[in-house]
Structures are given as structure tokens and as C-alpha cells.
Design an enzyme around this catalytic site. Structure first.
Site, PDB file in Angstrom:
ATOM      1  N   CYS A   1      16.009  -4.520  24.974  1.00 39.94           N
ATOM      2  CA  CYS A   1      16.470  -5.014  26.276  1.00 39.94           C
ATOM      3  C   CYS A   1      15.698  -4.349  27.415  1.00 39.94           C
ATOM      4  O   CYS A   1      15.719  -3.121  27.568  1.00 39.94           O
ATOM      5  CB  CYS A   1      17.968  -4.753  26.428  1.00 39.94           C
ATOM      6  SG  CYS A   1      18.583  -5.131  28.087  1.00 39.94           S
TER       7      CYS A   1
ATOM      8  N   HIS B   1      23.614  -8.553  35.281  1.00 40.56           N
ATOM      9  CA  HIS B   1      23.045  -8.021  36.525  1.00 40.56           C
ATOM     10  C   HIS B   1      23.497  -8.883  37.683  1.00 40.56           C
ATOM     11  O   HIS B   1      23.482 -10.107  37.607  1.00 40.56           O
ATOM     12  CB  HIS B   1      21.514  -7.968  36.460  1.00 40.56           C
ATOM     13  CG  HIS B   1      20.860  -9.253  36.074  1.00 40.56           C
ATOM     14  ND1 HIS B   1      20.798  -9.698  34.773  1.00 40.56           N
ATOM     15  CD2 HIS B   1      20.253 -10.204  36.824  1.00 40.56           C
ATOM     16  CE1 HIS B   1      20.174 -10.859  34.731  1.00 40.56           C
ATOM     17  NE2 HIS B   1      19.831 -11.202  35.961  1.00 40.56           N
TER      18      HIS B   1
ATOM     19  N   HIS C   1      25.324  -2.267  27.593  1.00 37.62           N
ATOM     20  CA  HIS C   1      24.575  -3.503  27.320  1.00 37.62           C
ATOM     21  C   HIS C   1      25.567  -4.624  27.050  1.00 37.62           C
ATOM     22  O   HIS C   1      26.085  -4.768  25.938  1.00 37.62           O
ATOM     23  CB  HIS C   1      23.622  -3.343  26.146  1.00 37.62           C
ATOM     24  CG  HIS C   1      22.872  -4.608  25.868  1.00 37.62           C
ATOM     25  ND1 HIS C   1      21.812  -5.013  26.653  1.00 37.62           N
ATOM     26  CD2 HIS C   1      23.059  -5.583  24.955  1.00 37.62           C
ATOM     27  CE1 HIS C   1      21.381  -6.184  26.222  1.00 37.62           C
ATOM     28  NE2 HIS C   1      22.119  -6.553  25.176  1.00 37.62           N
TER      29      HIS C   1
HETATM   30  P1  AMP Z   1      17.972 -13.693  36.234  1.00 39.32           P
HETATM   31  O1  AMP Z   1      16.926 -14.771  36.312  1.00 39.32           O
HETATM   32  O2  AMP Z   1      19.216 -13.978  37.011  1.00 39.32           O
HETATM   33  O3  AMP Z   1      18.248 -13.311  34.787  1.00 39.32           O
HETATM   34  O4  AMP Z   1      17.350 -12.430  36.960  1.00 39.32           O
HETATM   35  C1  AMP Z   1      16.407 -11.612  36.369  1.00 39.32           C
HETATM   36  C2  AMP Z   1      15.660 -10.962  37.481  1.00 39.32           C
HETATM   37  O5  AMP Z   1      14.965  -9.853  36.951  1.00 39.32           O
HETATM   38  C3  AMP Z   1      14.602 -11.853  38.140  1.00 39.32           C
HETATM   39  O6  AMP Z   1      14.918 -12.021  39.530  1.00 39.32           O
HETATM   40  C4  AMP Z   1      13.300 -11.087  37.933  1.00 39.32           C
HETATM   41  O7  AMP Z   1      12.437 -11.168  39.043  1.00 39.32           O
HETATM   42  C5  AMP Z   1      13.797  -9.685  37.683  1.00 39.32           C
HETATM   43  N1  AMP Z   1      12.932  -8.848  36.885  1.00 39.32           N
HETATM   44  C6  AMP Z   1      12.311  -9.155  35.721  1.00 39.32           C
HETATM   45  N2  AMP Z   1      11.620  -8.108  35.253  1.00 39.32           N
HETATM   46  C7  AMP Z   1      11.814  -7.098  36.146  1.00 39.32           C
HETATM   47  C8  AMP Z   1      11.373  -5.749  36.231  1.00 39.32           C
HETATM   48  N3  AMP Z   1      10.572  -5.206  35.282  1.00 39.32           N
HETATM   49  N4  AMP Z   1      11.758  -5.006  37.279  1.00 39.32           N
HETATM   50  C9  AMP Z   1      12.542  -5.523  38.233  1.00 39.32           C
HETATM   51  N5  AMP Z   1      13.013  -6.788  38.213  1.00 39.32           N
HETATM   52  C10 AMP Z   1      12.648  -7.568  37.184  1.00 39.32           C
END
Ligand code: AMP
Length: 113
Positions: free
Chosen positions: A5, A99, A47
Site C-alpha cells: 500500500c 483518505h 490500513h
Molecule cells: P483518490 O483518487 O481519491 O484515490 O485520491 C488519490 C490521491 O492520491 C490523488 O489525488 C493523487 O494525486 C494522490 N497521490 C498519488 N500518489 C501520491 C503520492 N505519492 N504522494 C501524494 N499524493 C499522491
């Protein structure tokens, strides 16, 4: 912690992120692709796949997520923010560790994260 994850690894500091707040219950870090001047992801340390699982399995952590979201908004955008939980692929969820997107710092129309 789940070994595969991304957000568990960020919470464990195994993958870099710009962490803005963390405590025993939650970690908050800036979204890598921000949709607003303030775009922070608040996650429980447990998690769990989504916000409903957080409520069922880690309610103390979900409460701490809400407090963290307000704290971040107080610190960064005058206390006003939108808190978004995409739940399921069709809703735009791409990371299956719960999140909440804390979005603020500009006027918000209907503009899903
Ligand atoms: P969701 O699409 O609601 O699952 O949100 C996932 C979010 O995680 C997206 O807005 C991505 O831009 C963000 N994201 C993905 N990888 C990373 C990372 N390594 N660091 C920070 N944010 C991330």
C-alpha cells in the site's frame, strides 16, 4: 500496515511525501497533483480501504482525521475547506487506503477532486 500500500508506506516514512501533520492516529500530506492551493490528504494509520471501513474498524482514527482536517484548514486557509472521500473506482478512488481530500484556499464550485 499493508506491504503493497502506497499510503501505508508514506505513513511509515518509507516513501517521501510532504507531511504537514502526524500523530498517533493520522498522517496528513500534500497531494502530489494538487487541485487547489491547499490540497492535503488525511489518512488513518490503520490500513482500511475507505471511509466506511474507517468508521467501522477505526472510529477513533476517523474522528482524529476530522480534527486534523480542521487543523490544517485553520492553519492554511482560514478554517474553510471541503473534505472529499472518493469511495470506489467509479467515484474516482485510485488508492485503496482511506483518505480524505482537504481542499481549500480558493472559492470552490462543484469540482470533484
Ligand atoms: P483518490 O483518487 O481519491 O484515490 O485520491 C488519490 C490521491 O492520491 C490523488 O489525488 C493523487 O494525486 C494522490 N497521490 C498519488 N500518489 C501520491 C503520492 N505519492 N504522494 C501524494 N499524493 C499522491
Amino acid at each position: 500496515m499493508s506491504d503493497d500500500c502506497l499510503f501505508c508506506k508514506i505513513a511509515a516514512h518509507e516513501i517521501p511525501a510532504e507531511i504537514v501533520l502526524e500523530n498517533d492516529h493520522v498522517v496528513a500530506f500534500r497531494d502530489i497533483a494538487p487541485k487547489a492551493p491547499v490540497h492535503v490528504l488525511v489518512i488513518p494509520r490503520a490500513h482500511v480501504a475507505n471511509v466506511a471501513e474507517a468508521a467501522a474498524q477505526a472510529p477513533d482514527q476517523l474522528a482524529a482525521m476530522a480534527a486534523a482536517a480542521q487543523q490544517i484548514a485553520d492553519d492554511e486557509c482560514g478554517g474553510q475547506f471541503r473534505w472529499i472521500f472518493n469511495t470506489g473506482e467509479r467515484a474516482g478512488q485510485s488508492v485503496f487506503h482511506a483518505h480524505g481530500h482537504v481542499i481549500g484556499g480558493r472559492d470552490l464550485d462543484w469540482n470533484p477532486a
